[in-house]
Motif scaffolding. Sequence first.
Motif, PDB file in Angstrom:
ATOM      1  N   PHE A   1       0.826  -1.203   0.000  1.00 54.82           N
ATOM      2  CA  PHE A   1       0.000   0.000   0.000  1.00 54.82           C
ATOM      3  C   PHE A   1       0.869   1.266   0.000  1.00 54.82           C
ATOM      4  O   PHE A   1       0.584   2.229  -0.716  1.00 54.82           O
ATOM      5  CB  PHE A   1      -0.936   0.017   1.214  1.00 54.82           C
ATOM      6  N   GLU A   2       1.932   1.249   0.795  1.00 54.98           N
ATOM      7  CA  GLU A   2       2.821   2.415   0.873  1.00 54.98           C
ATOM      8  C   GLU A   2       3.485   2.691  -0.475  1.00 54.98           C
ATOM      9  O   GLU A   2       3.551   3.840  -0.924  1.00 54.98           O
ATOM     10  CB  GLU A   2       3.888   2.186   1.946  1.00 54.98           C
ATOM     11  N   ASN A   3       3.979   1.640  -1.107  1.00 50.90           N
ATOM     12  CA  ASN A   3       4.628   1.809  -2.403  1.00 50.90           C
ATOM     13  C   ASN A   3       3.652   2.294  -3.466  1.00 50.90           C
ATOM     14  O   ASN A   3       3.990   3.161  -4.286  1.00 50.90           O
ATOM     15  CB  ASN A   3       5.259   0.486  -2.845  1.00 50.90           C
ATOM     16  N   MET A   4       2.458   1.742  -3.459  1.00 50.12           N
ATOM     17  CA  MET A   4       1.457   2.150  -4.438  1.00 50.12           C
ATOM     18  C   MET A   4       1.129   3.630  -4.303  1.00 50.12           C
ATOM     19  O   MET A   4       1.005   4.351  -5.304  1.00 50.12           O
ATOM     20  CB  MET A   4       0.201   1.297  -4.276  1.00 50.12           C
TER      21      MET A   4
ATOM     22  N   THR B   1      -6.227   6.101  -2.376  1.00 52.95           N
ATOM     23  CA  THR B   1      -6.255   5.811  -0.946  1.00 52.95           C
ATOM     24  C   THR B   1      -5.911   4.350  -0.671  1.00 52.95           C
ATOM     25  O   THR B   1      -6.047   3.479  -1.540  1.00 52.95           O
ATOM     26  CB  THR B   1      -7.647   6.097  -0.349  1.00 52.95           C
ATOM     27  N   THR B   2      -5.494   4.108   0.557  1.00 53.66           N
ATOM     28  CA  THR B   2      -5.202   2.741   0.983  1.00 53.66           C
ATOM     29  C   THR B   2      -6.441   1.857   0.840  1.00 53.66           C
ATOM     30  O   THR B   2      -6.348   0.703   0.421  1.00 53.66           O
ATOM     31  CB  THR B   2      -4.727   2.722   2.450  1.00 53.66           C
ATOM     32  N   GLN B   3      -7.608   2.405   1.160  1.00 52.49           N
ATOM     33  CA  GLN B   3      -8.850   1.642   1.077  1.00 52.49           C
ATOM     34  C   GLN B   3      -9.148   1.219  -0.360  1.00 52.49           C
ATOM     35  O   GLN B   3      -9.582   0.085  -0.610  1.00 52.49           O
ATOM     36  CB  GLN B   3     -10.018   2.460   1.641  1.00 52.49           C
ATOM     37  N   GLN B   4      -8.918   2.098  -1.314  1.00 48.22           N
ATOM     38  CA  GLN B   4      -9.140   1.761  -2.718  1.00 48.22           C
ATOM     39  C   GLN B   4      -8.222   0.626  -3.168  1.00 48.22           C
ATOM     40  O   GLN B   4      -8.643  -0.303  -3.847  1.00 48.22           O
ATOM     41  CB  GLN B   4      -8.895   2.996  -3.594  1.00 48.22           C
TER      42      GLN B   4
END
Length: 267
Positions: free
Chosen positions: A44-47, A57-60
Amino acid sequence: MIRRQAQARSELALTLLKQHILFDLDDTLVYCNKYFNLVLGEFFENMQQWFDGHALTTQQIREKQLEIDVTGVNKVGFASHHFPQSLIDTYRYFSKKYARVTSTKEETYLSKLGMSVYTQEVEPYPHMVETLEELKSAGHSLYLYTGGETVIQQRKIDQMKLSIYFDDRIYIRQHKNIEALEGILSKGPFDRRATWMIGNSLRTDIMPAVNAGIHSIYIKQPNEWQYNIVELQPNPETSMYTITALEEVPKVIHEDIEQKQQKRTLG
């Protein structure tokens, strides 16, 4: 005639005292999901760094990866290549959506990141040894039934020295479903009236057990993987319990045996 009937009842009671207990491995006896969650956190962080400026967003990212992950597991089972591929496919989905050029370097990194979950040091759940020792000492037959690839799962089994408790009574299946469990039960020495499935997944452990007419204990986990969550229709012919810790298993089984003995005595 009366003597033979009494003897038959006695033999049945003795049979039901000794239980056949199948244990799931991942997130029942040893930790698993926490390593996937650590990898997903890094993903998630890299994305978000790669797609900076797109308000991703992390949720997406989480929802799309979960959708791809669950769809893939339904098709290929617990194949090791599937999880890293779900990261790459999620990356490709958002790259196409935001017209961002994909990078071979980034995809190679995601592949290695996804595969890293299978090389983590195996860590047992609290009271794993004590639970297995207690059940073994009580005279029950213990079996291990796990989903995944043989090489990966066998590494965990060897590191935890689980053959001490399960010997050669170990079943590894890439697809862990009703058909797989039924195949094991129909070919093995199982009396279904005295057989249990212990696991953390409603989908792959408990639902197949209910359908197969054996008893089950669901070890409920916090933050359960969405794939594992299904609605169940209880089987009135079997016992099904929900607990929150592995160490509760022996007590639940032995109390269930006592209750059934009392019913037979009163009956």
